[in-house]
Motif scaffolding. Structure first.
Motif, mmCIF file in Angstrom:
data_model
loop_
_atom_site.group_PDB
_atom_site.id
_atom_site.type_symbol
_atom_site.label_atom_id
_atom_site.label_comp_id
_atom_site.label_asym_id
_atom_site.label_seq_id
_atom_site.Cartn_x
_atom_site.Cartn_y
_atom_site.Cartn_z
ATOM 1 N N GLU A 1 18.475 -40.449 -44.495
ATOM 2 C CA GLU A 1 19.202 -39.183 -44.513
ATOM 3 C C GLU A 1 19.426 -38.738 -45.954
ATOM 4 O OE1 GLU A 1 22.761 -39.602 -42.257
ATOM 5 O OE2 GLU A 1 21.724 -40.185 -40.418
ATOM 6 N N ALA A 2 19.778 -37.467 -46.126
ATOM 7 C CA ALA A 2 19.943 -36.919 -47.473
ATOM 8 C C ALA A 2 21.020 -37.664 -48.257
ATOM 9 C CB ALA A 2 20.286 -35.426 -47.379
ATOM 10 N N SER A 3 22.144 -37.996 -47.614
ATOM 11 C CA SER A 3 23.210 -38.708 -48.325
ATOM 12 C C SER A 3 22.760 -40.110 -48.694
ATOM 13 C CB SER A 3 24.484 -38.761 -47.476
ATOM 14 O OG SER A 3 24.242 -39.403 -46.234
ATOM 15 N N GLY A 4 21.988 -40.747 -47.817
ATOM 16 C CA GLY A 4 21.460 -42.070 -48.122
ATOM 17 C C GLY A 4 20.433 -42.032 -49.238
ATOM 18 N N ASP A 5 19.629 -40.976 -49.261
ATOM 19 C CA ASP A 5 18.660 -40.795 -50.346
ATOM 20 C C ASP A 5 19.380 -40.721 -51.684
ATOM 21 O OD1 ASP A 5 16.165 -40.195 -51.606
ATOM 22 O OD2 ASP A 5 16.642 -38.051 -51.497
ATOM 23 N N ASP A 6 20.495 -40.014 -51.715
ATOM 24 C CA ASP A 6 21.288 -39.900 -52.939
ATOM 25 C C ASP A 6 21.837 -41.274 -53.359
ATOM 26 O OD1 ASP A 6 22.850 -38.208 -54.921
ATOM 27 O OD2 ASP A 6 24.487 -39.214 -53.878
ATOM 28 N N ARG A 7 22.386 -42.033 -52.411
ATOM 29 C CA ARG A 7 22.918 -43.352 -52.746
ATOM 30 C C ARG A 7 21.812 -44.311 -53.170
ATOM 31 N NH1 ARG A 7 26.536 -41.940 -48.365
ATOM 32 N NH2 ARG A 7 28.631 -41.716 -49.242
ATOM 33 N N GLY A 8 20.676 -44.243 -52.485
ATOM 34 C CA GLY A 8 19.563 -45.105 -52.855
ATOM 35 C C GLY A 8 19.052 -44.808 -54.248
ATOM 36 N N ALA A 9 18.992 -43.518 -54.591
ATOM 37 C CA ALA A 9 18.541 -43.125 -55.930
ATOM 38 C C ALA A 9 19.503 -43.624 -56.994
ATOM 39 C CB ALA A 9 18.402 -41.608 -56.002
ATOM 40 N N GLY A 10 20.796 -43.510 -56.732
ATOM 41 C CA GLY A 10 21.793 -43.985 -57.688
ATOM 42 C C GLY A 10 21.709 -45.480 -57.897
ATOM 43 N N LEU A 11 21.506 -46.223 -56.803
ATOM 44 C CA LEU A 11 21.394 -47.679 -56.901
ATOM 45 C C LEU A 11 20.134 -48.066 -57.668
ATOM 46 C CD1 LEU A 11 22.155 -50.559 -56.253
ATOM 47 C CD2 LEU A 11 21.238 -50.239 -53.941
ATOM 48 N N ALA A 12 19.011 -47.401 -57.367
ATOM 49 C CA ALA A 12 17.755 -47.696 -58.077
ATOM 50 C C ALA A 12 17.898 -47.419 -59.571
ATOM 51 C CB ALA A 12 16.616 -46.863 -57.485
ATOM 52 N N LYS A 13 18.535 -46.314 -59.902
ATOM 53 C CA LYS A 13 18.714 -45.954 -61.309
ATOM 54 C C LYS A 13 19.567 -46.995 -62.040
ATOM 55 C CE LYS A 13 20.269 -42.131 -64.267
ATOM 56 N NZ LYS A 13 20.856 -40.758 -64.279
ATOM 57 N N SER A 14 20.643 -47.448 -61.389
ATOM 58 C CA SER A 14 21.525 -48.434 -62.008
ATOM 59 C C SER A 14 20.839 -49.786 -62.163
ATOM 60 C CB SER A 14 22.811 -48.587 -61.189
ATOM 61 O OG SER A 14 23.619 -47.424 -61.308
ATOM 62 N N LEU A 15 20.063 -50.181 -61.169
ATOM 63 C CA LEU A 15 19.322 -51.440 -61.284
ATOM 64 C C LEU A 15 18.271 -51.353 -62.384
ATOM 65 C CD1 LEU A 15 18.903 -52.398 -57.519
ATOM 66 C CD2 LEU A 15 20.180 -53.684 -59.243
#
Length: 389
Positions: free
Chosen positions: A13-27
């Motif tokens: 979902e769009a909200s999950g895409d946003d959270r996944g992107a944030g997690l990937a960026k931080s990692l």
């Protein structure tokens, strides 16, 4: 040379895409080229190097009828997701949003390789309904990353380790948002009131929520010729939104992209919003709103007695109805237009609502650590604890 850490991220979902992107960026910020990503997500995750296995719009659904319609396709995508994990052998799997899809993937992966750490990012809302899901999740994954302070007791009671990381929606940065830029781009007069219409990010929401929102907006426009209607469209439904709006008898501006959305939220006089994460973003922007929602009749009949009201997070945090919630049969064009009109006509009412929204956000943890950084730290801690000394 040590091989890069392989992190599998799955969001539908769009909200999950946003959270996944944030997690990937931080990692990535912590590990650089020592991490690689696989899985499924949308445009934001793709921008962070997560090549999606499939188009997540196929799974942006809600309700029993919608779920039954896409069930065969969803099961094929579960198969593809599990096959990807079998082939790539990730060091950790993070399943974001989508309870049904995530649970099926988790159970299949558990059988495939019990050693793979399975992490659920965002808990099912057991504090609102279906508390039994806490026990089900505890059997299916190894760790939960929660976005609400009140999640942990429900899941830890079932033996599921839980880490509160915070809600990414509370960290949306409006510092670069420019209301004047939006007005200039769409030739909206500086003094013209703006009604923001946010009909959701799932195709089912566009089909069920946008029609009453549209009729309400057109009713308001008919009596207020200077009212400008702006519709920020999520990437998952942009084409569907534009197709519907093209047939409206009165002009509306469909805007796309994150910056345009933030500009419009700061520029808006009042918003008519689909229930969901976007309500937090609007509250952060200082925009008063009226919330509406509709699902299919069968699902509503099944869940209506189980769901506690209110359903909007900042209303729950406030302990009162700060923003009106018009749900299902109450979500009519006339009722929506009436509540919006009250706010268009009364600046003092708008100011009181904005102040109450801000107070609720403080209760929810606004100003805390960055959720993506906290989630990245939690993932690395989980991996470290599983690595032999």
């Amino acid at each position: 040379m040590t091989k890069p850490l392989c992190v599998m991220l799955v969001a539908t979902e769009a909200s999950g895409d946003d959270r996944g992107a944030g997690l990937a960026k931080s990692l990535r910020a912590r590990l650089g080229d020592k991490v690689r990503f696989i899985g499924a997500g949308g445009a934001q995750m793709a921008a962070q190097g997560v090549e999606s296995l499939f188009d997540i719009a196929q799974l942006s659904i809600l309700g029993v009828v919608d779920a039954l319609a896409v069930y065969p396709r969803a099961m094929k995508l579960v198969d593809q997701t599990v096959a990807l994990a079998a082939r790539e052998k990730p060091d950790v799997v993070v399943l974001i949003d989508s309870w049904a899809f995530s649970l099926r993937v988790a159970n299949r992966l558990r059988k495939l390789d019990p050693a793979i750490p399975l992490v659920k990012y965002v808990a099912p809302q057991v504090w609102a309904w279906r508390r039994g899901r806490a026990k089900v999740l505890a059997r299916s994954v190894d760790h939960l990353l929660s976005i609400h302070t009140f999640d942990a007791p429900y899941f830890e009671a079932e033996g599921l380790p839980t880490t509160f990381v915070g809600n990414a929606a509370l960290k949306v940065d409006f510092s670069a948002a420019d209301p004047a830029r939006l007005r200039a781009e769409y030739k909206i007069a500086p003094e013209a009131p703006i009604l923001l219409v946010l009909p959701g990010s799932r195709p089912s929401e566009i089909n069920r929520v946008l029609p009453p929102f549209a009729e309400a907006a057109l009713l308001l426009k008919a009596s207020r010729p200077d009212l400008e209607i702006v519709i920020p469209a999520a990437p998952t439904v942009a084409e569907a939104v534009k197709a519907q709006v093209a047939g409206w008898p009165r002009r509306a501006h469909v805007v796309e992209g994150e910056q345009a959305k933030l500009d419009s939220m700061k520029a808006a006089t009042v918003a008519m919003a689909c229930s969901g994460t976007v309500t937090i973003e609007l509250a952060l922007a200082g925009c008063p709103m009226v919330i509406g929602y509709r699902i299919d009749k069968l699902t509503y009949a099944l869940v209506n007695r189980l769901v506690r009201r209110p359903i909007t997070l900042f209303n729950i945090a406030a302990g009162e109805i700060v923003a009106p919630e018009l749900i299902q049969d109450d979500c009519t064009p006339q009722a929506l237009a009436r509540e919006i009109a009250l706010r268009l006509e009364d600046p003092a009412l708008r100011a009181r609502q904005v102040a109450a929204q801000f107070a609720a956000l403080e209760t929810m943890g606004r100003g805390g650590p960055d959720p993506s950084d906290a989630a990245a730290d939690a993932i690395l801690k989980i991996l470290a604890e599983r690595t032999p000394a």
